[in-house]
Design an enzyme around this catalytic site. Structure first.
Site, PDB file in Angstrom:
ATOM      1  CD  GLU A 137      26.707  22.532  60.458  1.00 26.42           C
ATOM      2  OE1 GLU A 137      27.200  21.627  59.767  1.00 26.42           O
ATOM      3  OE2 GLU A 137      27.236  23.646  60.592  1.00 26.42           O
ATOM      4  CG  ASP A 138      26.655  17.275  62.409  1.00 25.76           C
ATOM      5  OD1 ASP A 138      25.995  17.692  61.440  1.00 25.76           O
ATOM      6  OD2 ASP A 138      27.888  17.277  62.430  1.00 25.76           O
TER       7      ASP A 138
END
Length: 186
Positions: free
Chosen positions: A56-57
């Site tokens: 996600e990051d």
């Protein structure tokens, strides 16, 4: 890889992926997966906890994780990677069927709900609302699924400290906030 090597490799990979990132309080982001991993007992759960936000990051992909850590870990990380086009509760229900993803998400939510992370700073109203209206219901749902699956133990590693989560419940109908707490008894 041994269990210890697996966890150490996941930690090193997460540190690389989250290098230079900070959370909403300005703390190095790696402290979040470190804390989530510290709440879990099983080495595979700890591994998934270290990796849970990498896709996600950062530029990491599920396939990168699969090639290093194998299918079981990669499948859990993939389930934990929230596709923002999917409603939050649908995302929670989807990951609930995978014990590694479910227990890791519970630890993630447990840490996300801990308002003491803000150390006296005002918590943004959006986060107050999200904790009370998304995170706590998701935690309760995952806890119920775990009980139905026969899980009897706490999801987190316990030490001598009592773990308590302080929550501010926000009533969107009245616009009022009310302090409460939830014991981390899993």
């Amino acid at each position: 890889m041994t269990d210890l090597e697996l966890v150490k490799a996941a930690e090193a990979y997460a540190r690389k992926c989250h290098a230079g990132q900070t959370d909403k309080c300005g703390v190095p982001y790696i402290e979040h997966p470190r804390t989530v991993a510290s709440l879990l007992r099983d080495p595979k759960e700890k591994c998934v906890a270290w990796l849970h936000d990498t896709v996600e990051d950062s530029s990491a992909t599920v396939e990168d994780i699969r090639s290093i850590f194998g299918d079981e870990i990669a499948d859990a990380v993939e389930l934990l990677t929230h596709d923002k086009s999917m409603p939050y509760l649908d995302y929670i229900k989807r990951l609930a069927v995978n014990p590694l993803a479910r227990r890791t998400k519970m630890a993630d939510l447990f840490h996300n709900m801990d308002e003491s992370r803000f150390e006296g700073r005002e918590i943004p109203e959006r986060l107050v609302w999200k904790r009370a209206n998304c995170y706590l219901p998701a935690f309760d749902y995952l806890e119920q699924v775990g009980r139905e699956e026969g899980e009897k133990e706490r999801f987190y590693e316990r030490d001598e400290r009592e773990v308590e989560i302080h929550l501010t419940r926000h009533d969107k109908r009245t616009g009022t906030s009310e302090k409460g707490s939830r014991e981390g008894e899993g």
